[in-house]
Enzyme design. Sequence first.
Site, mmCIF file in Angstrom:
data_model
loop_
_atom_site.group_PDB
_atom_site.id
_atom_site.type_symbol
_atom_site.label_atom_id
_atom_site.label_comp_id
_atom_site.label_asym_id
_atom_site.label_seq_id
_atom_site.Cartn_x
_atom_site.Cartn_y
_atom_site.Cartn_z
ATOM 1 N N ASP A 183 0.743 -0.734 0.016
ATOM 2 C CA ASP A 183 0.621 0.219 -0.179
ATOM 3 C C ASP A 183 0.847 1.179 -0.396
ATOM 4 O O ASP A 183 2.001 1.319 0.495
ATOM 5 C CB ASP A 183 -0.878 -0.145 1.263
ATOM 6 C CG ASP A 183 -1.800 -1.652 1.047
ATOM 7 O OD1 ASP A 183 -1.898 -1.032 -0.103
ATOM 8 O OD2 ASP A 183 -2.127 -1.476 2.592
HETATM 9 N N1 URA Z 1 -1.250 -5.779 4.208
HETATM 10 C C1 URA Z 1 -1.975 -4.503 4.036
HETATM 11 O O1 URA Z 1 -2.498 -4.486 4.569
HETATM 12 N N2 URA Z 1 -1.014 -3.531 3.085
HETATM 13 C C2 URA Z 1 0.467 -4.253 2.771
HETATM 14 O O2 URA Z 1 0.479 -2.907 1.672
HETATM 15 C C3 URA Z 1 0.916 -4.780 2.338
HETATM 16 C C4 URA Z 1 0.231 -6.238 3.143
#
Ligand code: URA
Length: 243
Positions: A104
């Site tokens: 993310d």
């Molecule tokens: N899980 C998440 O919620 N976000 C990420 O970036 C990676 C794994």
Amino acid sequence: MSLTRLDKYLADAGLGTRSEVKKYIKKGQVYVNQIPVTAPEKKIDTDSDEIIYQDQIIRISAYDYFLLNKPAGYVSATKDNTAPTVLSLIPNGRKDLFPVGRLDKDTEGLLLITNDGALAHRLLSPKRHVNKTYYATIEGIVTTEDVKSFERGLFIGDEDLGEALPAQLSILETEPFKNRSTITVTIQEGKFHQVKRMFQAVGKKVLTLKRIGFGPLTLPEDLPCGAYRQLTPEELDLLKSCC
Ligand code: URA
């Protein structure tokens, strides 16, 4: 026989920009078949000539493999109109690079960048269960009940995402006065917002998230946030044999 200019060859091999490699050549730092060559335009035969810079044979490999310590604020994509992409952190990289999976925008940590589509496909395949380990701070007090729920697997939302496979949750610290916990969690898949959704499923919120492990790789402690380096041959071998 495959002829190309010496400066182009060195730039394509990732030694630097065209003007940077021209400087190395003009200073006599580049050897072709053990003879220093000072003409950037010199034509070399990439099939048979041996090119050496700083005691290393320079080869152009078909693939590049970078380990990036992704900072928050960057998008795991090759193009984006709203924010800088992780590829902008590898300024002289070849044009066909892409991130292996997604973190993310607000997640930090270990992200592989390559142009090896076949390996990326294997690493990301849901059938291969390549482990991903995250370090996170959580709003709320994570309990041993949560650890058991993660161990059993959790329903994380809608029909598309469904069940998350069993995950290993370890509590590092709980701070009741701050209502905060620090944990590590290892998941076997890479579903959309998976870690955030798993904590949501036990009534808690992820405050910060950093990936510290991907398959056999761990985030090097000496790699600053925003920096990257090539995988070592040993790391690449481990990665290829894990999936
Ligand atoms: N899980 C998440 O919620 N976000 C990420 O970036 C990676 C794994």
